[in-house]
Write an enzyme that holds these catalytic residues in place. Sequence first.
Site, mmCIF file in Angstrom:
data_model
loop_
_atom_site.group_PDB
_atom_site.id
_atom_site.type_symbol
_atom_site.label_atom_id
_atom_site.label_comp_id
_atom_site.label_asym_id
_atom_site.label_seq_id
_atom_site.Cartn_x
_atom_site.Cartn_y
_atom_site.Cartn_z
ATOM 1 N N SER A 134 0.875 -1.167 0.000
ATOM 2 C CA SER A 134 0.000 0.000 0.000
ATOM 3 C C SER A 134 0.916 1.221 0.000
ATOM 4 O O SER A 134 1.858 1.298 -0.788
ATOM 5 C CB SER A 134 -0.928 -0.040 1.216
ATOM 6 O OG SER A 134 -1.728 1.113 1.295
ATOM 7 N N TYR A 148 -4.371 8.326 -6.337
ATOM 8 C CA TYR A 148 -3.490 7.342 -5.707
ATOM 9 C C TYR A 148 -3.994 6.973 -4.313
ATOM 10 O O TYR A 148 -4.075 5.787 -3.956
ATOM 11 C CB TYR A 148 -2.081 7.919 -5.636
ATOM 12 C CG TYR A 148 -1.015 6.965 -5.161
ATOM 13 C CD1 TYR A 148 -0.608 5.905 -5.959
ATOM 14 C CD2 TYR A 148 -0.398 7.147 -3.930
ATOM 15 C CE1 TYR A 148 0.389 5.033 -5.537
ATOM 16 C CE2 TYR A 148 0.599 6.290 -3.496
ATOM 17 C CZ TYR A 148 0.990 5.230 -4.295
ATOM 18 O OH TYR A 148 1.982 4.373 -3.869
ATOM 19 N N LYS A 152 -5.210 3.350 -2.796
ATOM 20 C CA LYS A 152 -4.510 2.731 -1.679
ATOM 21 C C LYS A 152 -5.388 2.630 -0.429
ATOM 22 O O LYS A 152 -5.248 1.674 0.347
ATOM 23 C CB LYS A 152 -3.219 3.503 -1.370
ATOM 24 C CG LYS A 152 -2.172 3.424 -2.476
ATOM 25 C CD LYS A 152 -1.738 1.994 -2.757
ATOM 26 C CE LYS A 152 -0.547 1.933 -3.705
ATOM 27 N NZ LYS A 152 -0.093 0.548 -3.964
#
Length: 281
Positions: A134, A148, A152
């Site tokens: 992650s 992003y 994650k």
Amino acid sequence: MSKVILVTGAGRGLGTDIVREALAAGHQVVATGRRPEEVEKTLGGPQDNLLVTKLDVTSLEDAEAAVRAAVYRFGRIDVLVNNAGNFFAGYFEEITPAQMRQQIETNLFGPMNVTRAVLPILRKQRAGHIITLSSSAGLIGQEFCVAYAASKFGVEGWMESLRYDVEPYNIHTTVVEPGFFRTELLVDGSTIWPEPTIDDYAERTTATVAAWKSMNGQQTGDPAKLARALLTIAGQSKPLLRFVAGADAIEGVTAKAQELLAQAEASRELGGDLGYDDTHA
């Protein structure tokens, strides 16, 4: 003890370091990437304990084929390292819906595809370990990182819940939250930089892109050390459920945890008594 380790995104950055460190430690490694010829060249050519095979993580068919090749060559899979990913930088309004979907397709559905392909093997063995990369951005929202971070944060929830699905079969899970490491994430091949399209964001976009590009190669984290740490976790009988990697990540996650506790406490008066009240029935 030697293990069979399948690594995604093995052609560059952290993935390459993980494969090299695993081979040096005597493990058998399945190194995967979209361009296997380049992966093998990067790793120094054919080796007895190395299988290089094609895998685009957005393709479940690729994942299933890679798993079959791994089992055919080595007989089992002990550890899956979901490392492959990319980064769509930018402010939300300047990231197109298609780019947002592509970000989540790669960073969230990608490791899901590979894990879906591997799990039948691990369940049959009644043993295995799934390690998924992650980011500290999976726990801490940051400017210029909406796509992003969304991908994650999804990885975090998926992995945290997957633990309960697979624990009865002696399958361990670890989600890794690195801070800034020299992993090539900020190179043009891994990062999609935005084009300024909205005047209100243009100055900030230009400045942020320049600052982040200048950071590439200067990050404090050593990916070889991170790779060795991941192998240590893979060898633990009771591995960490979460591995916060790097001093910067530990500091940030600690601050976030304190902030969450403070927000929960601040919510107590307004949110603590919202149960059904039969006097209003």
